[in-house]
Enzyme design. Structure first.
Site, PDB file in Angstrom:
ATOM      1  N   GLU A 205     -15.396  -4.740  -0.741  1.00 34.40           N
ATOM      2  CA  GLU A 205     -15.254  -4.016   0.531  1.00 34.40           C
ATOM      3  C   GLU A 205     -16.408  -3.044   0.755  1.00 34.40           C
ATOM      4  OE1 GLU A 205     -13.336  -3.884  -2.005  1.00 34.40           O
ATOM      5  OE2 GLU A 205     -12.998  -1.823  -2.643  1.00 34.40           O
TER       6      GLU A 205
ATOM      7  N   GLU B 152      -8.052  -3.837  -9.289  1.00 35.18           N
ATOM      8  CA  GLU B 152      -9.368  -3.439  -8.809  1.00 35.18           C
ATOM      9  C   GLU B 152      -9.936  -2.472  -9.853  1.00 35.18           C
ATOM     10  OE1 GLU B 152     -11.083  -2.250  -4.414  1.00 35.18           O
ATOM     11  OE2 GLU B 152      -9.579  -0.966  -5.327  1.00 35.18           O
TER      12      GLU B 152
ATOM     13  N   GLU C 172      -6.982   0.445  -6.474  1.00 37.11           N
ATOM     14  CA  GLU C 172      -7.030   1.873  -6.824  1.00 37.11           C
ATOM     15  C   GLU C 172      -6.046   2.132  -7.970  1.00 37.11           C
ATOM     16  OE1 GLU C 172      -5.880   1.142  -3.518  1.00 37.11           O
ATOM     17  OE2 GLU C 172      -7.938   0.643  -3.052  1.00 37.11           O
TER      18      GLU C 172
ATOM     19  N   GLU D  43       0.866  -1.185   0.000  1.00 37.72           N
ATOM     20  CA  GLU D  43       0.000   0.000   0.000  1.00 37.72           C
ATOM     21  C   GLU D  43       0.897   1.227   0.000  1.00 37.72           C
ATOM     22  OE1 GLU D  43      -3.386   0.746  -0.194  1.00 37.72           O
ATOM     23  OE2 GLU D  43      -2.469   2.742  -0.299  1.00 37.72           O
TER      24      GLU D  43
END
Lengths: 678, 678
Positions: free
Chosen positions: A485, A479, A461, A381
């Site tokens: 989520e 994604e 993202e 991340e």
């Protein structure tokens, strides 16, 4: 040329474009789709498209606007044209099919300015039986060396009244929206792929292929049903795209099909990408994975260290065991590395991707996993501190590979959606768009760094998919839409039509890591997930990805052993894909043939309407008998309340001569495995 | 704050904005309009507006996106608020009225980030009885010194179903379009002012006031009826706006009226501008002008020198005589200066504004004009080489003033609509938008340079008007819409509803130099102008400008002596303005009271429908008798064919107790002068 004439031209409207005799044309191999090019008296270049003699796109202009030069838009002439026909079928190393038919006719036109700088460029059209693409090629030339593109002016003027399914572009939240269904004449600014259905039933998908060193194309409706390209803004560079000649634009693509399912079956986007540059990628294994993930979204565990920390040695070991017991290859662990403590978002500059936090014994866990034939799935991340990530890029991929981590999920969650770029240590930080030119290059840098270490990449993202998995087959999934989520905490959660919309919009661009299989059907604080249990299984077939998460908690799967059987058994890599039926946003049934076995899988889902579905099994091998393992909605199943758990597993013997009929509950679905009998 | 919470916030949708209790509110002086501010649990700032208790705008967010910093959009808190009421009426030195009522209530809220940099800014709302405006004020502060604004995120979410009249923004042709009338939900990206009418009859105009050192605000519809600001792109600077703190944004304005005419009568835009900075501007004389212009658009004369050259000494002398004979003050001459020979557009770098071409004896002509009480009107066509013009700016204004030229028409016609900027001699040329920050500054540089020499400015292809004539009263008029020249050569010419749309859209921003009075009703090559003769006269009253062209050729006026009488007599400067009736795009009747006399003028026009109009004369001074000089459509008049010349002049005696009734022909109009009898 009279000056007055020049003045008039400058002030005249584009609407004076004449529908004159075309200067060039090309048809699809089957002759049904015809693209015509036209240059009007002002020297404006436009194209139009018909199919079976009926107009699909009206005169749609072509051109560029620059920041450091005059627009290329008028005063153009055609100086040369050439056509050719190409058949060059190829194979996908993994995918929703193995063999890809690649048959097109190409028209190349060379265009030159009639004034001043006499700049020149080519437009190349490739026309397939299922659509077409075009791109601009700008050769090296005296008056166009460093090119600053303010905007691409390409248009797509849909010729018949139509409806559109779309998400807004230019928003802070990237691609994470529910799809809007509106008249095409009410679209504002949309991301691609955008799906359009004319009132007389033609399905179109507008997108782009091979987005490399370029800004993403948004589509802005300028009036009526006329869409126009608008490039994602430029961030630090100012102009949306800055390139040295020679260069080519991405392909602007239009898929055309009578059936909604035809869009899904098309390989147009992949065909317009360059062939595999990585060679043998058998080191990437299509596979399922579990992980420390859903608990984080339920807020029962945390990314940060402390009492709720999910990525502990003990907890991860529990997931490794669960994976091993179910023949699942991967275990994702989020929150394994330093940087999550404190308020992390917008603070990605603290992340470290080459060492674990203290309570996560990575060497021991990976050693243990190896004994179970399990691999950890990495997690990087960035918190949008992308420059910071880039400084660790090679090291972080080497580190992953060293520990047998051969898939990495990356992430780009940031405040107000803007990426942080810092070109030198201590330098200014500039905000970049997720899908601007700089980020298109960043994502390829990640993919290439990962490939060097035989690591596959799964960005969340992300920038949108434009088929680059053909060229870089370690770019395995991503994604780029509202995923599962949102069913944990979204307001609202994903309504039943969302996943059907995904099939006919987002998924047209490529695989999506939707992370299905939440058999507990319950989000944070007891929020009901708008799905039946059978539908969670259908997602493994309908939403294609070569890596599929088994996203729920082990203890939840323990309570649903029948559903778990399907999840264990369903393949993730396919020889063939057929869309048996479907309408955008309403319902869809997809059948896929597994690689390496004769098994077929079928997934079906519906919106909030109960729906009988019936389809022939004529895709099965003739004469072969199959055991149909059917996972379907039970009597009275419904996406609301306890009825969402009503579920039936049953078996039948079927063959290619049979027809299968089922009733999908409101918000429901069905999943079927067809296993050849010996 | 829990990290998980932070993640969820980052991923959550704006739609979760709660309609909670407002944190601040303010009403108009009459209490009918109420603006409420709200900060939701994510710390998002929004406002909403109702009138008479009915919603006008739904929750509409406020905020900024930056290129060099994080967005100011969420994590905001209100730290202070203050209200005040102001009455500060003032006078216009020239205008459509003399006295301007300026009465508002102001709400100032001080907003601060709850995270990290703790940046802060104020939002100031000023609410009038006829609408409201708000602006952002960014004080000097540690974490916001040099601010690079990527976009203004202000929204305007119209609460009731509505229709919009609009022109597209982001197009090469600036503002020169016919207005589109569509459902508000079909607007794409529009320039302001954009006019909206709710289905239940409320009229709204969205615009901005005091556009200084800033990029123009476009309005992009993001979904439904929600418009969002989008700043004109930044050109060389990259970001749309680059400013050092402290600074204020322009005012974002919303006019609100039950009547279409109420929008026209509003002084909201002017009220939100700074007072006159030039002091006594009595050196500017509102006036009519003739000139070498229509012949150029007819292509019977040319800008370039040679056999067709219009701006010759002899020809200009003819116009001077014509002006003098008709009491007209100005004579515009286009093509008077070097630079027009060859293909001029895109080649504005050759223009010279301080010397005439050889066959134009400027000193002799201005000396002669002086003897006739006539002044030449200057012409500075830049061909978009704006940096080149700036190098001559002061000299060119000094040169004009030296020769008694006290009004200059500037021009910005360029290829593909992009301005050329070169910051240093020999440096790179960058393309700028007509309405970007750099051009907003350019136009003010021109106006200020002109003011120094007591010259007034009338830009064509300008930046839009935002009421700056209040602050710089020598910025007297401008183009900025499809003007009369489209009736010479436009395809199509301006249809009858266009001029009515102008009244209710473009003209809401300020005066327009439409150049009316083409009594020959015929364009290039015999093309019919879609207007009756009487309507050409009406334009002098309906389309306000303190300088009004008498645009046709002298020889054409000679053939229409009755029409010429009105043109000679109609005033150009007013004490008061009343819209007697009207609907956007359909019809309008406006009455204006002349300054310095008791005369009233009335103009009426209709679309392609024949229309009876009837209005009371109760605005006249009670007890006073007036001679009504009526110029109206004759029997059977029509905007098509020879019937467009059917025309009646008649006189009546009327008083405030009377009602006037007329029938406007299809595409027709009427003009009336009401002269007090002694």
């Amino acid at each position: 040329m009279k000056r007055m004439h020049a003045l008039a031209l400058t002030m005249c409207l584009w609407s004076s474009m004449a529908a004159a005799d075309p200067v060039a044309e090309v048809t699809s191999p089957d002759g049904r789709i015809r693209v015509q090019l036209d240059i009007n008296p002002e020297g404006r270049l436009a194209y139009r498209v018909d199919r079976d003699g009926k107009p699909v796109l009206e005169d749609s202009r072509l051109g560029f606007q620059f920041r450091n030069a005059e627009a290329l838009l008028r005063n153009l002439k055609l100086v040369k044209q050439a056509t050719r026909e190409v058949e060059a079928d190829w194979e996908l190393p993994w995918g929703e099919r193995r063999e890809v038919r690649n048959h097109y006719r190409e028209l190349r036109v060379s265009i030159e300015e009639t004034v001043r700088a006499q700049r020149h460029f080519d437009v190349v059209f490739r026309v397939y039986d299922d659509g077409f693409g075009f791109r601009y090629e700008m050769p090296r030339q005296p008056h166009a060396t460093r090119v600053e593109i303010e905007d691409d002016l390409s248009e797509f003027a849909v010729a018949r009244p139509a409806t559109a399914w779309w998400i807004p572009a230019g928003e802070w939240n990237r691609y994470e929206y529910l799809y809007q269904k509106t008249p095409l004449s009410e679209v504002s600014q949309a991301h691609t792929p955008i799906t359009v259905r004319t009132d007389d039933g033609l399905h179109l998908s507008f997108h782009e292929a091979a987005l490399v060193d370029y800004a993403a194309m948004w589509l802005r409706r300028v009036d009526g049903q006329r869409l126009r390209a608008h490039l994602a803004p430029g961030g630090k560079e100012g102009a949306s795209v800055v390139r040295m000649t020679p260069f080519s634009s991405p392909w602007r693509t239009v898929q055309i099909s009578d059936r909604a399912g035809g869009l899904v079956e098309s390989s147009l986007i992949l065909n317009l990408n360059e062939p595999n540059k990585l060679g043998d990628v058998s080191w990437f294994k299509p596979a399922k994975y579990v992980g420390v993930w859903w608990s984080l979204h339920l807020d029962t565990e945390s990314w940060a260290t402390g009492s709720k920390h999910g990525a502990t040695t003990a907890n991860t070991r529990r997931y490794i065991d669960f994976a091993a017991q179910n023949g699942i290859r991967g275990v994702l662990v989020e929150g394994w590395n330093p940087g999550w403590d404190g308020m992390w978002f917008g603070n990605g500059w603290d992340f470290d991707f080459t060492r674990p936090v203290a309570d996560f014994d990575l060497p021991a866990l990976t050693a243990y996993a190896k004994t179970q034939a399990v691999h950890l799935v990495g997690h990087h991340e960035t918190g949008c501190a992308v420059s910071h990530y880039e400084t660790q890029l090679d090291a972080s991929m080497a580190y992953a590979a060293e520990y047998g981590i051969d898939v990495v999920k990356t992430g780009y969650v940031c405040d107000a959606g803007q990426i942080e770029r810092q070109d030198s240590k201590g330098g200014d930080i500039t905000r970049e768009w997720h899908d601007g030119q700089w980020m298109s290059n960043h994502h390829l840098r990640v993919v290439q760094a990962a490939a060097k270490h035989h690591v596959a990449v799964n960005p969340h993202e992300p920038i949108k998919d434009t088929g680059l998995r053909r060229t870089y087959p370690n770019w395995v999934s991503r994604e780029g839409a509202r995923g599962m989520e949102y069913n944990a905490w979204g307001q609202p959660p994903n309504p039943p039509d969302h996943e059907i919309n995904l099939v006919f919009t987002r998924l047209l661009s490529g695989p999506m890591d939707y992370t299905p299989g939440i058999v507990s059907l319950t989000g944070r604080g007891g929020q009901e997930i708008p799905s039946t249990l059978a539908r969670q299984l259908a997602l493994y077939v309908t939403l294609y990805s070569p890596i599929q998460m088994v996203a729920d908690l082990p203890e939840h799967y323990a309570k649903q052993p029948e559903a778990m059987k399907f999840i264990r058994d369903v393949p993730v890599d396919w020889d063939d894909t057929r869309v048996l039926n479907g309408e955008v946003g309403e319902f869809v049934t997809i059948a896929r043939k597994a690689r390496g076995s004769g098994t077929w899988a079928i997934g079906a889902m519906t919106d909030t309407q109960q729906r009988p579905v019936e389809f022939k099994l004529d895709f099965l091998t003739p004469g072969q008998r199959y055991r149909a393992e059917i996972y379907r909605d039970g009597e009275g199943a419904d996406w609301r309340g306890d009825a969402r758990f009503r579920f039936v597993r049953e078996e039948k013997i079927v063959s290619a001569d049979d027809t299968m009929a089922m009733t999908l509950a409101p918000g429901g679905g069905a999943a079927v495995l067809l296993v050849p009998l010996p």
